[in-house]
Design a protein around this motif. Structure first.
Motif, PDB file in Angstrom:
ATOM      1  N   TYR A 170       0.948  -1.251  -0.073  1.00 19.35           N
ATOM      2  CA  TYR A 170       0.078  -0.040  -0.143  1.00 19.35           C
ATOM      3  C   TYR A 170       0.837   1.196   0.011  1.00 19.35           C
ATOM      4  CZ  TYR A 170      -4.414   2.821   0.958  1.00 19.35           C
ATOM      5  OH  TYR A 170      -5.253   3.604   0.988  1.00 19.35           O
ATOM      6  N   GLN A 171       0.874   2.135  -0.971  1.00 19.78           N
ATOM      7  CA  GLN A 171       1.484   3.099  -1.435  1.00 19.78           C
ATOM      8  C   GLN A 171       1.131   4.452  -1.102  1.00 19.78           C
ATOM      9  OE1 GLN A 171       3.593   2.129  -5.003  1.00 19.78           O
ATOM     10  NE2 GLN A 171       4.997   0.698  -3.960  1.00 19.78           N
ATOM     11  N   PHE A 172       1.891   5.695  -1.044  1.00 15.67           N
ATOM     12  CA  PHE A 172       1.199   6.853  -1.089  1.00 15.67           C
ATOM     13  C   PHE A 172       1.976   7.608  -2.353  1.00 15.67           C
ATOM     14  CE2 PHE A 172       1.659  11.516  -0.409  1.00 15.67           C
ATOM     15  CZ  PHE A 172       0.363  11.960  -0.369  1.00 15.67           C
ATOM     16  N   ASP A 173       1.316   8.325  -3.231  1.00 11.88           N
ATOM     17  CA  ASP A 173       1.952   8.889  -4.644  1.00 11.88           C
ATOM     18  C   ASP A 173       2.048  10.191  -4.322  1.00 11.88           C
ATOM     19  OD1 ASP A 173       2.582   9.955  -6.845  1.00 11.88           O
ATOM     20  OD2 ASP A 173       1.265   8.463  -8.151  1.00 11.88           O
ATOM     21  N   TYR A 174       3.386  10.678  -3.955  1.00 13.81           N
ATOM     22  CA  TYR A 174       3.717  12.090  -3.676  1.00 13.81           C
ATOM     23  C   TYR A 174       3.042  13.293  -4.829  1.00 13.81           C
ATOM     24  CZ  TYR A 174       6.587  11.612   0.519  1.00 13.81           C
ATOM     25  OH  TYR A 174       6.657  11.134   1.580  1.00 13.81           O
ATOM     26  N   VAL A 175       3.225  12.668  -6.158  1.00 11.78           N
ATOM     27  CA  VAL A 175       2.910  13.571  -7.132  1.00 11.78           C
ATOM     28  C   VAL A 175       1.206  13.668  -7.383  1.00 11.78           C
ATOM     29  CG1 VAL A 175       3.026  13.745  -9.834  1.00 11.78           C
ATOM     30  CG2 VAL A 175       5.012  12.864  -8.444  1.00 11.78           C
ATOM     31  N   GLN A 176       0.632  12.695  -7.500  1.00 10.84           N
ATOM     32  CA  GLN A 176      -0.803  12.369  -7.585  1.00 10.84           C
ATOM     33  C   GLN A 176      -1.570  12.978  -6.030  1.00 10.84           C
ATOM     34  OE1 GLN A 176      -2.274  12.591 -10.393  1.00 10.84           O
ATOM     35  NE2 GLN A 176      -0.272  12.093 -11.412  1.00 10.84           N
ATOM     36  N   LYS A 177      -0.693  12.727  -5.144  1.00 11.98           N
ATOM     37  CA  LYS A 177      -1.207  12.894  -3.817  1.00 11.98           C
ATOM     38  C   LYS A 177      -2.363  11.870  -3.531  1.00 11.98           C
ATOM     39  CE  LYS A 177       0.171  17.728  -3.241  1.00 11.98           C
ATOM     40  NZ  LYS A 177      -0.360  19.110  -3.039  1.00 11.98           N
TER      41      LYS A 177
END
Length: 405
Positions: A170-177
């Motif tokens: 489960y990841q967090f996308d910094y660009v797409q927030k």
């Protein structure tokens, strides 16, 4: 093969080594619980990226790491077997055609999965290679290099490796927030812990022996007997642990379950002498029932207890072969290390075999004591023990005789 021969090949398993030439690498993917080949791929080893070459070299080193008769076993081929592995591998070794070599390795793969599918997806890797061993070392004054004349040792190496399930994250996308669920679909081949494999042929000094194969087990003292007998068509091996257990049972049958520590120390000393006397020999020193009789005689065991026929019968009982030979190096512990265990309810003590003569079990005032002769003060956690009188009395002769048995 002895440990020096194995170490000699293992040392050469490194990238950019001009003494080791790996021609082809052939990978076969097998899906779990199936008896079919899912995919296979062959390519010249030199075309792999350097990082890939290093991964496989490390895998091959780990496969050939371990002690003989514990994790590595030199097997003699059975005389008769259907679709004999010796013939398949020998054909693969001799052919110069890559397609023919691949076909022989596919025959081997089919034997490996025919009757017992794997519980995991596995990758079976075959390489055919040539190990070049210099015949002598040149001197600085010699015009001839030590590599001008070499022995050529072509061989086939096989390594079996399981795969690991891909990670779910489960990841967090910094660009797409935003948070994302990520899953890899490609399994990872575990090259760090090979499940097993083999090397064909075996080598002793400068000679190849196509009548033997070196089997590598995934776990020490746990050879896969199905793989050994049905896949490799090798004779069932005896582990070092089993050889030592047989020796102990034979001794127990002859002298009983009581033995003076100094006599037991003499037994190990005699076996160790056999190992040392044959240290430079090509064949590992072995003991048959006649050698065991000699060891007991030389160790001071009462002559009336030593019965050649009884020893022979014991060999047959525990090995199903009265002419079986035990490897001396499996019987004797590392002679100068603390490897003999003295077990009591109060404490377990380790002592080297040659020091057993300084240990006695004695009876005093109705109690049993373990007595160890010391040359200097004993220490406990860095503190020297104070000497104490042993009851101020001398042990009775009858107690000494009973305690020294």
């Amino acid at each position: 093969m002895d440990k020096k021969d194995i170490a000699g090949i293992r040392r050469q398993l490194k990238v950019d080594n001009d003494l080791l030439k790996i021609q082809n690498i052939f990978n076969v993917y097998i899906m779990k619980e199936t008896t079919e080949i899912y995919h296979h791929q062959s390519q010249p080893f030199e075309l792999l990226e350097r990082e890939q070459q290093e991964l496989f070299m490390n895998n091959f080193k780990k496969l050939l790491t371990g002690k003989l008769d514990e994790k590595l076993f030199e097997l003699k081929f059975q005389r008769e077997a259907e679709n004999h592995t010796q013939l398949i591998l020998h054909k693969g070794l001799l052919t110069n055609n890559v397609q023919d070599w691949m076909q022989e390795m596919l025959y081997m793969t089919e034997k490996m999965i025919a009757e017992r599918p794997y519980e995991h997806d596995v990758v079976i890797t075959f390489v055919r290679a040539e190990y070049l061993k210099p015949t002598r070392r040149g001197s600085s004054e010699s015009e001839e290099s030590d590599r001008d004349t070499v022995y050529s040792h072509p061989f086939i190496l096989c390594s079996v490796n399981k795969t690991q399930d891909p990670k779910k994250e489960y990841q967090f996308d910094y660009v797409q927030k935003e948070f994302k669920y990520n899953i890899e679909v490609d399994p990872v081949v575990d090259l760090n812990t090979p499940m097993g494999g083999f090397l064909f042929p075996t080598f002793t000094n400068h000679s190849a022996d196509v009548n033997h194969i070196l089997y590598a087990s995934g776990k020490a003292h746990e050879p896969d007997l199905h793989f050994v007998e049905e896949v490799l068509n090798g004779e069932e091996p005896m582990t070092a642990m089993e050889d030592k257990a047989v020796f102990e049972e034979v001794i127990r049958d002859v002298v009983g379950d009581q033995m003076n520590p100094s006599t037991l120390g003499n037994v190990y000393r005699e076996v160790n002498q056999v190992v040392e006397d044959h240290e430079e020999g090509e064949e590992p020193p072995k003991l048959d029932y006649r050698d065991v009789e000699r060891v007991l005689t030389m160790s001071g065991v009462e002559q009336e207890k030593i019965d050649s026929e009884k020893i022979k019968e014991s060999f047959k009982r525990y090995t199903e072969n009265d002419n079986y030979e035990l490897k001396a190096s499996s019987i004797v512990p590392k002679y100068k290390s603390k490897s003999i265990k003295i077990n009591t309810k109060l404490a377990n003590i380790s002592i080297s075999p040659q020091d057993l003569e300084h240990v006695k079990q004695v009876n005093f005032d109705g109690r049993r004591y373990l007595m160890i002769e010391l040359e200097e003060d004993a220490e406990i956690e860095g503190f020297k023990m104070l000497p104490e009188a042993f009851g101020g009395a001398t042990k009775a002769p009858e107690d000494e005789e009973e305690g020294d048995r």
